[in-house]
Design an enzyme around this catalytic site. Structure first.
Site, PDB file in Angstrom:
ATOM      1  N   ASP A 106      -3.221  -5.442   8.930  1.00 17.34           N
ATOM      2  CA  ASP A 106      -3.828  -5.763   7.641  1.00 17.34           C
ATOM      3  C   ASP A 106      -5.251  -6.230   7.914  1.00 17.34           C
ATOM      4  OD1 ASP A 106      -4.222  -6.615   4.972  1.00 17.34           O
ATOM      5  OD2 ASP A 106      -2.121  -7.219   4.803  1.00 17.34           O
ATOM      6  N   HIS A 109       3.863  -8.416  -1.113  1.00 15.76           N
ATOM      7  CA  HIS A 109       3.933  -9.878  -0.982  1.00 15.76           C
ATOM      8  C   HIS A 109       3.243 -10.607  -2.135  1.00 15.76           C
ATOM      9  CE1 HIS A 109       0.081  -8.566   0.411  1.00 15.76           C
ATOM     10  NE2 HIS A 109      -0.358  -9.822   0.398  1.00 15.76           N
ATOM     11  N   ASP A 110       2.611  -9.876  -3.035  1.00 16.02           N
ATOM     12  CA  ASP A 110       1.951 -10.509  -4.187  1.00 16.02           C
ATOM     13  C   ASP A 110       2.737 -10.307  -5.477  1.00 16.02           C
ATOM     14  OD1 ASP A 110      -0.266 -11.212  -2.599  1.00 16.02           O
ATOM     15  OD2 ASP A 110      -1.322  -9.348  -3.050  1.00 16.02           O
ATOM     16  N   ASP A 146      -7.393  -4.854   2.800  1.00 18.40           N
ATOM     17  CA  ASP A 146      -7.265  -5.824   1.717  1.00 18.40           C
ATOM     18  C   ASP A 146      -8.444  -5.703   0.736  1.00 18.40           C
ATOM     19  OD1 ASP A 146      -5.724  -8.286   0.891  1.00 18.40           O
ATOM     20  OD2 ASP A 146      -7.694  -9.218   1.128  1.00 18.40           O
ATOM     21  N   GLU A 187      -6.203  -1.182  -0.446  1.00 19.67           N
ATOM     22  CA  GLU A 187      -5.666  -1.925  -1.591  1.00 19.67           C
ATOM     23  C   GLU A 187      -6.759  -2.026  -2.645  1.00 19.67           C
ATOM     24  OE1 GLU A 187      -3.907  -6.224  -3.024  1.00 19.67           O
ATOM     25  OE2 GLU A 187      -5.684  -6.069  -1.788  1.00 19.67           O
TER      26      GLU A 187
END
Ligand code: TEU
Ligand code: CA
Length: 548
Positions: free
Chosen positions: A101, A318-319, A202, A244
């Site tokens: 990531d 995870h969000d 990200d 993302e």
């Protein structure tokens, strides 16, 4: 795929690990790299091809690792660089690639660059970040940070504000500085040398911010920055790269995921994730899911990117809250609805993502007190809305539905203490339903959600129609059924899902004559007149008489 080459990540399935919550190996209550290594066999069994690892770099953990203080170091809570190398090689031995990531929009305020940058206006690192003059107490403009408060923070020693789109401890990097970009590229090449299989980027759509214009996403230089980075780094290897982007639309997605490989492999976009909030509201402002819009949006992306780009397929990360609680049913129909949601997603064109625990049908959690929550976004929102006069009941309702911690409770391995996650005290409480929902039960039950996901993954490997077939929506007006077909060279795949707990009656809308049933979440399929609650079916033929 007629004109472009097939890439390994097109028929791959990617599994996301949130390291903090996956498996603890040393009893400190926090998941770590050795924990992951010890669970690789489980992932091999599931059949996934790659692991996207949320950040494990050195970090003060203000935002659980999305605040990096050293891109080349591993945070001691997760292990050492040696452990990381071992994870890469042990996974490789099982045919699993590791996707790192990359957080390139900001660093931690404890990164050496920022420590220098804030010393003086003339410091060589000052320009690595985004600074503006201002007077104490009156920031350059009214921009807000995602985790609450102003996006500008005053540094009295030098009389300037720095810009941060996320927490105070996540100052934004200034991508206009060529030296900064070079340092980032060198760091990426360094990880490529370690043998990683790719990168998840990200908030990549926010790197080209233009704060004077109040622009955060899709700044004018965004795609030229990405093309430069891709050329300098990614294109030198056979990697998967995933951007993302909350700000993606079908038009810019064709740039991000251009089949010529000039930018990234695919874009991870969230248009469907905003369909259960009030129009013009925030995610906390709850509204029922607009199901017709869900059909429309999935269809739009499927059609727009066919042969011109590539989709990421996901319900969870995870969000996000757990999908079975969000749009399925985490009561009596938990198993059926989890399988239905999986069927719907995995039949589409794109690369599917499975977020840890999704393959078990793990659910949201309802902690009664805010003190059990750990997520900075949740905790700050609670404070902010209390101050604004919202009732605590209302706030907790939003948290139970949408808090990021729903997806961050420890992985449920077995019915032992703390679900087999740790021998110590977990950093966040375990979901109390772990005795009923856990991996040990499901790996040995042939009808489990786990084994259903395993089947879906293997179907994707067996039939190339999953990669290639062109999508069309069936029964577009049906308010309860999501059905579509994929077609390619005489082959056809048909997916029919009842999205709700009421039975659905179907009148000759999907032609499945001469098709073989590949999968049904009730085991046996009855005649296709009526679908049971959350029923999902997948049919296939390679002799489609109507095909071109
Ligand atoms: O998330 C991007 C992002 O915009 C989030 O703030 C998102 O809007 C929010 O989580 C929805 O609730 C990425 C990471 O995935 C997230 O974990 C980080 O906190 C964030 O970037 C900052 O790095
Ligand atoms: Ca640990």
């Amino acid at each position: 795929m007629l004109n472009s080459k097939k890439n390994w990540w097109m028929n791959s399935v990617i599994y996301q690990i949130y390291p903090r919550s996956f498996q603890d190996s040393n009893g400190d209550g926090i998941g770590d790299l050795r924990g992951i290594i010890s669970r690789l066999d489980y992932l091999k069994k599931l059949g996934i091809d790659a692991i996207w690892l949320s950040p494990v770099y050195s970090s003060p953990q203000d935002d659980n690792g999305y605040d990096i203080s050293d891109y080349r170091g591993i945070d001691p809570v997760f292990g050492t660089l040696k452990d990381m190398e071992e994870l890469i090689s042990s996974a490789k031995a099982l045919g699993i690639r590791i996707i790192m990531d990359l957080v390139l929009n900001h660093t931690s305020d404890e990164h050496q660059w920022f420590i220098e940058a804030r010393k003086s206006l003339f410091n060589p690192w000052h320009d690595y970040y985004v600074w503006r003059d201002g007077k104490e107490g009156s920031p350059p403009n009214s921009m807000k940070a995602a985790f609450g408060g102003s996006a500008w923070e005053w540094v009295p020693e030098i009389g300037q504000y720095y810009f941060h789109q996320f927490s105070l401890k996540q100052p934004d990097l200034n991508w206009n500085n060529p030296q900064l970009r070079r340092e980032l590229y060198d760091m990426i090449l360094w990880w490529m040398d370690k043998g990683v299989g790719g990168f998840r980027l990200d908030v990549i759509d926010q790197i080209a911010k233009e704060p004077d214009q109040m622009i955060t996403m899709n700044g004018s230089k965004l795609h030229s920055f990405i093309r430069e980075m891709s050329e300098e780094t990614f294109q030198k290897g056979d990697l998967v790269t995933v951007g993302e982007a909350w700000g993606a639309n079908v038009e810019n997605a064709k740039l991000y995921s251009n089949p010529d490989g000039s930018e990234l492999s695919m874009v991870f976009q969230f248009e469907h994730c905003t369909l259960d909030q009030k129009v013009d509201g925030k995610k906390w402002d709850l509204a029922p899911l607009d199901f017709m819009a869900l059909k429309r949006i999935f269809s739009k992306w499927q059609i727009a990117l066919h042969e011109t780009g590539w989709n990421s397929l996901f319900w969870n990360n995870h969000d996000l809250p757990r999908i079975v609680s969000r749009w399925g049913n985490d009561g009596v129909y938990r198993i059926h609805s989890a399988k239905m949601l999986a069927t719907l997603l995995h039949g589409l064109q794109g690369t599917p993502y499975i977020y840890q625990g999704e393959e078990l049908g793990m659910t949201n959690v309802k902690f009664s007190s805010i003190s059990s929550y750990r997520d900075i976004e949740t905790v700050n929102m609670f404070k902010e809305r209390k101050e604004k006069g919202f009732s605590e009941d209302d706030i907790m309702k939003s948290i139970h539905a949408k808090s990021r911690d729903n997806g961050r409770t420890p992985m449920q391995w077995d019915k032992g203490q703390y679900a087999g996650f740790t021998t110590g005290t977990p950093w966040i409480p375990v979901n109390p339903n772990y005795e009923k929902i856990n991996a040990a039960l499901q790996t040995r039950d042939p009808d489990s959600i786990f084994n259903y996901y395993k089947k879906l993954i293997s179907l994707r490997k067996e039939y190339d129609i999953f990669v290639e077939g062109a999508y069309s929506l069936l029964m577009p007006e049906d308010p309860q059924v999501f059905a579509y077909e994929r077609k390619c060279l005489g082959k056809k795949l048909t997916v029919i899902c009842n999205f709700f707990e009421n039975e659905a009656y179907i009148e000759n809308s999907a032609d499945i004559s001469d098709m073989a049933l590949l999968l049904c979440n009730y085991g046996e399929a009855e005649p296709l007149k009526k679908l049971r609650p959350y029923e999902a079916r997948m049919y296939y033929t390679d002799r489609d008489s109507h095909a071109l």
